[in-house]
Design an enzyme around this catalytic site. Structure first.
Site, PDB file in Angstrom:
ATOM      1  N   SER A  97      -7.029  -2.134  33.083  1.00 60.39           N
ATOM      2  CA  SER A  97      -5.978  -2.461  32.477  1.00 60.39           C
ATOM      3  C   SER A  97      -5.118  -3.573  33.226  1.00 60.39           C
ATOM      4  O   SER A  97      -5.254  -3.318  34.352  1.00 60.39           O
ATOM      5  CB  SER A  97      -4.960  -1.020  31.891  1.00 60.39           C
ATOM      6  N   TYR A 119      -1.418   7.036  34.699  1.00 58.48           N
ATOM      7  CA  TYR A 119      -2.389   5.965  34.151  1.00 58.48           C
ATOM      8  C   TYR A 119      -2.496   4.892  35.049  1.00 58.48           C
ATOM      9  O   TYR A 119      -3.328   4.205  35.466  1.00 58.48           O
ATOM     10  CB  TYR A 119      -1.726   5.357  32.847  1.00 58.48           C
TER      11      TYR A 119
HETATM   12  N1  LIG Z   1      -5.857  -0.937  23.707  1.00 56.50           N
HETATM   13  C1  LIG Z   1      -5.254  -1.422  24.775  1.00 56.50           C
HETATM   14  O1  LIG Z   1      -4.439  -2.080  24.736  1.00 56.50           O
HETATM   15  C2  LIG Z   1      -5.897  -1.178  26.433  1.00 56.50           C
HETATM   16  C3  LIG Z   1      -5.158  -1.850  27.362  1.00 56.50           C
HETATM   17  C4  LIG Z   1      -5.574  -1.827  28.738  1.00 56.50           C
HETATM   18  C5  LIG Z   1      -6.726  -1.021  28.831  1.00 56.50           C
HETATM   19  N2  LIG Z   1      -7.310  -0.459  27.662  1.00 56.50           N
HETATM   20  C6  LIG Z   1      -8.450   0.641  28.165  1.00 56.50           C
HETATM   21  O2  LIG Z   1      -9.189   0.297  27.343  1.00 56.50           O
HETATM   22  C7  LIG Z   1     -10.221   1.546  27.293  1.00 56.50           C
HETATM   23  C8  LIG Z   1     -10.449   1.993  25.659  1.00 56.50           C
HETATM   24  O3  LIG Z   1      -9.259   2.162  25.096  1.00 56.50           O
HETATM   25  P1  LIG Z   1      -9.171   1.725  23.792  1.00 56.50           P
HETATM   26  O4  LIG Z   1      -8.020   0.771  23.580  1.00 56.50           O
HETATM   27  O5  LIG Z   1     -10.293   1.436  22.913  1.00 56.50           O
HETATM   28  O6  LIG Z   1      -8.593   3.351  23.225  1.00 56.50           O
HETATM   29  P2  LIG Z   1      -9.182   4.394  22.281  1.00 56.50           P
HETATM   30  O7  LIG Z   1      -8.196   5.339  22.206  1.00 56.50           O
HETATM   31  O8  LIG Z   1      -9.482   3.593  20.787  1.00 56.50           O
HETATM   32  O9  LIG Z   1     -10.371   4.751  22.999  1.00 56.50           O
HETATM   33  C9  LIG Z   1     -10.682   5.547  23.922  1.00 56.50           C
HETATM   34  C10 LIG Z   1     -11.547   6.479  23.933  1.00 56.50           C
HETATM   35  O10 LIG Z   1     -11.659   7.103  25.065  1.00 56.50           O
HETATM   36  C11 LIG Z   1     -12.183   8.636  24.695  1.00 56.50           C
HETATM   37  N3  LIG Z   1     -11.590   9.477  25.698  1.00 56.50           N
HETATM   38  C12 LIG Z   1     -10.372   9.633  26.386  1.00 56.50           C
HETATM   39  N4  LIG Z   1     -10.640  10.750  27.297  1.00 56.50           N
HETATM   40  C13 LIG Z   1     -11.993  10.943  27.503  1.00 56.50           C
HETATM   41  C14 LIG Z   1     -12.917  11.912  28.321  1.00 56.50           C
HETATM   42  N5  LIG Z   1     -12.189  12.667  29.275  1.00 56.50           N
HETATM   43  N6  LIG Z   1     -13.988  11.835  28.062  1.00 56.50           N
HETATM   44  C15 LIG Z   1     -14.720  11.186  27.069  1.00 56.50           C
HETATM   45  N7  LIG Z   1     -13.938  10.292  26.267  1.00 56.50           N
HETATM   46  C16 LIG Z   1     -12.737  10.186  26.440  1.00 56.50           C
HETATM   47  C17 LIG Z   1     -11.126   8.835  23.373  1.00 56.50           C
HETATM   48  O11 LIG Z   1     -11.607   9.925  22.807  1.00 56.50           O
HETATM   49  C18 LIG Z   1     -11.363   7.441  22.808  1.00 56.50           C
HETATM   50  O12 LIG Z   1     -12.462   7.523  21.962  1.00 56.50           O
HETATM   51  C19 LIG Z   1      -9.484   2.632  27.899  1.00 56.50           C
HETATM   52  O13 LIG Z   1      -9.900   2.927  29.355  1.00 56.50           O
HETATM   53  C20 LIG Z   1      -8.056   2.096  28.049  1.00 56.50           C
HETATM   54  O14 LIG Z   1      -7.237   2.513  29.178  1.00 56.50           O
HETATM   55  C21 LIG Z   1      -6.867  -0.274  26.305  1.00 56.50           C
END
Ligand SMILES: NC(=O)c1ccc[n+]([C@@H]2O[C@H](COP(=O)([O-])OP(=O)(O)OC[C@H]3O[C@@H](n4cnc5c(N)ncnc54)[C@H](O)[C@@H]3O)[C@@H](O)[C@H]2O)c1
Length: 259
Positions: free
Chosen positions: A146, A159
């Site tokens: 991130s 985080y």
């Molecule tokens: N969406 C954004 O703006 C954004 C920005 C920066 C980073 N990210 C990163 O991208 C990645 C994906 O996020 P996203 O936006 O797709 O969110 P999302 O919430 O759609 O997906 C995250 C997934 O991770 C799963 N998860 C969480 N904890 C878990 C665990 N302990 N074991 C197994 N699965 C687990 C959740 O069930 C979910 O399906 C994350 O690591 C997040 O930090 C997202």
């Protein structure tokens, strides 16, 4: 984008039931990589992704796994190897967002919950990935970090600490594993429209306010992140390792403006 690094690549995509992980699983699955995607709670969503990949002639399975648990990660790899053989690609997308709690009020459980999923998870999967490849196997890893691996937010000590640690995990593993030609890179998204940003998806005013802060003028999509991940996992990215690629419409460059 076909993965030509090997004839039959096999990938584990954690968090593949939702958002960025889902988009990565579908993009890779459609281009010839056998996929094991993990889900945490939503089996139905995971099966939908499996069905979408299968509909294009791809191969995919969904595996329930808490990536922060050693036994669950072991079972995930064992199940994937039984289905498809050695895992040669790994995308760590599973993760939780910050709790929004300031440190004085944060419980150890809150901190632990985010660090377990966002940092222990990639440690455990990367370790098992390397062990599974053995001494001679090559492969490629992408850790979804991130922009908050560097840019702090008040209320994000859980985080931001986990993602900062993930950046160093990525760099350290890249150095350790380069002689074996295992590439390890990070992808650092800014604001991406996934369920992690559900409140902005549901509230046009919130979305407009947040997008106004992004120099590019809009939030990103999970498909855009998946395109980058797919490139970093491909043959064309052979010489790229140990770096984190930011994908954020220049959002992270706006710190310390106007003061
Ligand atoms: N969406 C954004 O703006 C954004 C920005 C920066 C980073 N990210 C990163 O991208 C990645 C994906 O996020 P996203 O936006 O797709 O969110 P999302 O919430 O759609 O997906 C995250 C997934 O991770 C799963 N998860 C969480 N904890 C878990 C665990 N302990 N074991 C197994 N699965 C687990 C959740 O069930 C979910 O399906 C994350 O690591 C997040 O930090 C997202």
């Amino acid at each position: 984008m076909m993965d030509t690094a090997q004839t039959n690549p096999v990938a584990i995509v954690t968090g593949g039931e939702s958002g960025i992980g889902r988009a990565c699983a579908i993009a890779l699955g459609k281009s010839g990589t056998a996929i094991a995607l993990t889900y945490f709670r939503d089996a139905k969503a995971a099966e939908t992704v499996v069905g979408e990949i299968a509909a294009t002639g791809g191969r995919a399975i969904a595996v329930q796994a808490d990536v922060g648990r050693e036994d669950a990660v072991e079972a995930l790899f064992a199940q994937t190897e039984a289905a498809f053989g050695t895992v040669t690609r790994l995308v760590n997308s599973a993760g939780l967002n910050m709790s929004g709690t300031m440190i004085g009020d944060m419980t150890l459980d809150q901190f632990d919950r985010v660090v377990r999923s966002d940092l222990y998870g990639p440690f455990l999967t990367c370790r098992r990935f390397v062990r599974g490849l053995g001494a001679s196997g090559t492969g490629r890893i992408v850790n979804i970090s991130s922009i908050h691996e560097r840019a702090p937010r008040a209320g994000g000590v859980d985080y931001d600490s986990a993602k900062g640690g993930l950046a160093q995990l990525t760099a350290t593993l890249a150095l350790e594993l380069a002689p074996q030609r295992i590439a390890v890179n990070g992808v650092a998204p800014g604001m991406i429209l996934t369920p992690m940003n559900q409140s902005a998806i549901d509230d046009a005013a919130e979305l407009a306010r947040k997008e106004a802060a992004i120099p590019w003028g809009r939030a990103g999509t999970a498909d855009e992140v998946a395109t980058l991940v797919q490139f970093l996992l491909s043959d064309a990215a052979d010489y790229i390792t140990g770096t984190t690629v930011t994908i954020d419409g220049a959002l992270s460059l706006t710190v310390a403006q106007g003061a």
